[in-house]
Design an enzyme around this catalytic site. Structure first.
Site, mmCIF file in Angstrom:
data_model
loop_
_atom_site.group_PDB
_atom_site.id
_atom_site.type_symbol
_atom_site.label_atom_id
_atom_site.label_comp_id
_atom_site.label_asym_id
_atom_site.label_seq_id
_atom_site.Cartn_x
_atom_site.Cartn_y
_atom_site.Cartn_z
ATOM 1 N N ASN A 1 0.316 -6.366 -8.638
ATOM 2 C CA ASN A 1 1.085 -7.315 -7.834
ATOM 3 C C ASN A 1 0.093 -8.269 -7.171
ATOM 4 O OD1 ASN A 1 2.776 -8.677 -6.113
ATOM 5 N ND2 ASN A 1 2.864 -7.031 -4.598
ATOM 6 N N LYS B 1 0.678 -10.785 -5.329
ATOM 7 C CA LYS B 1 1.158 -11.369 -4.071
ATOM 8 C C LYS B 1 1.027 -12.899 -4.143
ATOM 9 C CE LYS B 1 -0.563 -7.141 -1.888
ATOM 10 N NZ LYS B 1 0.120 -6.312 -0.918
ATOM 11 N N HIS C 1 9.981 -5.141 -2.591
ATOM 12 C CA HIS C 1 8.626 -4.887 -2.080
ATOM 13 C C HIS C 1 8.667 -4.844 -0.553
ATOM 14 C CE1 HIS C 1 4.394 -5.407 -1.136
ATOM 15 N NE2 HIS C 1 4.152 -4.945 -2.352
ATOM 16 N N GLU D 1 6.776 -6.014 1.636
ATOM 17 C CA GLU D 1 6.496 -7.286 2.318
ATOM 18 C C GLU D 1 7.756 -8.159 2.347
ATOM 19 O OE1 GLU D 1 2.990 -8.370 0.070
ATOM 20 O OE2 GLU D 1 1.870 -6.771 1.064
ATOM 21 N N GLU E 1 5.948 3.245 -2.589
ATOM 22 C CA GLU E 1 4.906 2.532 -1.858
ATOM 23 C C GLU E 1 5.067 2.811 -0.363
ATOM 24 O OE1 GLU E 1 3.187 -0.807 -4.441
ATOM 25 O OE2 GLU E 1 4.651 -1.664 -3.084
ATOM 26 N N GLY F 1 -1.881 -2.446 1.618
ATOM 27 C CA GLY F 1 -2.839 -3.421 2.122
ATOM 28 C C GLY F 1 -3.608 -2.956 3.345
ATOM 29 N N SER G 1 -2.845 0.811 -1.617
ATOM 30 C CA SER G 1 -4.311 0.856 -1.576
ATOM 31 C C SER G 1 -4.925 1.662 -2.728
ATOM 32 C CB SER G 1 -4.791 1.381 -0.213
ATOM 33 O OG SER G 1 -4.360 0.499 0.818
HETATM 34 C C1 PEP Z 1 1.371 -3.831 -3.325
HETATM 35 O O1 PEP Z 1 1.293 -4.994 -2.950
HETATM 36 O O2 PEP Z 1 2.344 -3.436 -3.998
HETATM 37 C C2 PEP Z 1 0.298 -2.908 -2.964
HETATM 38 C C3 PEP Z 1 0.397 -1.662 -3.314
HETATM 39 O O3 PEP Z 1 -0.758 -3.447 -2.262
HETATM 40 P P1 PEP Z 1 -2.191 -2.762 -2.009
HETATM 41 O O4 PEP Z 1 -2.601 -2.091 -3.311
HETATM 42 O O5 PEP Z 1 -3.093 -3.880 -1.653
HETATM 43 O O6 PEP Z 1 -2.009 -1.743 -0.936
#
Ligand code: PEP
Length: 242
Positions: free
Chosen positions: A20, A22, A98, A100, A164, A170, A206
């Site tokens: 992803n 972003k 997601h 975010e 997630e 993040g 992460s």
């Molecule tokens: C994501 O944006 O779905 C995600 C898992 O971000 P990150 O790996 O940066 O935590």
């Protein structure tokens, strides 16, 4: 287990690793990244660039998903894009829900379900994100939250779930392999109870090359949804190879 993400088809067997991106990488960076990217055999790699970079990503050796999709075919929905528009570009699927989007753009379980249903009906694959906040975990509500988020999603062979945990997105904080396995086992059992066995469950939060192997080795982790670490081709390749 080996799964195929090509052409928005069913995920029936393997490991799926989705990046992803972003709000990073415009069209020229996207083209340069994918031209130099050679996905390892036996892994389905998906990239999810921003809308403006989708067209240039299509046809460069990986599956391409959008980061969101609207439920209407067309209409007065400023800033939104429909499944039909994505299909016209040759896009294979879309992420929905997601964290975010849920945190910053008012996405709810109901709108996530509508987006997923419309995208699947139109022929796209869907990666639907679920996950608890840190506060929900600390107060023992992880399973209740996941149960609620899962219950509204359609059952479909082209649906993939991404667990997630919001506290790990993040932040550099990753669920331990055992924490991920515990939740994935719970999600797998819930999916079976809902008559949706065989749906892939990805871990996201992460993920990086240093922890991907241990996470993906867990029996109920079918791959990963990777944010920050997917922006670097060497790191993303190492994660896919894990
Ligand atoms: C994501 O944006 O779905 C995600 C898992 O971000 P990150 O790996 O940066 O935590």
């Amino acid at each position: 287990m080996s799964r195929s993400a090509t052409g928005g088809g069913a995920y029936d067997v393997g490991v799926l690793v989705a990046g992803n991106w972003k709000m990073y990488k415009g069209p020229s960076e996207t083209a340069a990244f994918l031209d130099a990217f050679d996905p390892p055999l036996g892994v389905d790699v998906v990239v999810c660039p921003p809308y403006v970079s989708l067209a240039v990503a299509v046809g460069r050796g990986v599956s391409v998903y959008a980061q969101n999709v609207h439920w209407s075919t067309e209409g007065a929905f400023t800033g939104e894009v429909s499944a039909e528009m994505l299909l016209e570009l040759g896009v294979d699927g879309a992420i929905v829900g997601h964290s975010e989007r849920r945190q910053h753009f008012g996405e709810t379980d109901e709108t996530v379900a509508r987006r997923a249903e419309a995208a699947l009906a139109a022929g796209l694959g869907v990666i639907a994100c679920v996950g608890e906040t840190g506060e929900e975990r600390e107060t023992g509500r992880t399973e209740a939250v996941l149960r609620r988020q899962l219950s509204v999603l359609p059952r479909h062979e082209r649906l993939v779930i991404a667990y997630e945990p919001v506290w790990a997105i993040g932040t550099g904080r990753t669920a331990t392999p055992q924490q991920a396995q515990d939740v994935h086992g719970f999600l797998r059992a819930r999916l079976a109870a809902l008559g949706a066995e065989g749906i892939a469950v990805l871990y996201g939060g992460s993920v990086k090359a240093a922890n991907a192997g241990a996470l993906f080795a867990m029996p109920d982790v079918d791959g990963g949804l990777v944010g920050g670490a997917s922006l670097d081709a060497t790191e993303f390749l190492a994660i896919a190879a894990a």
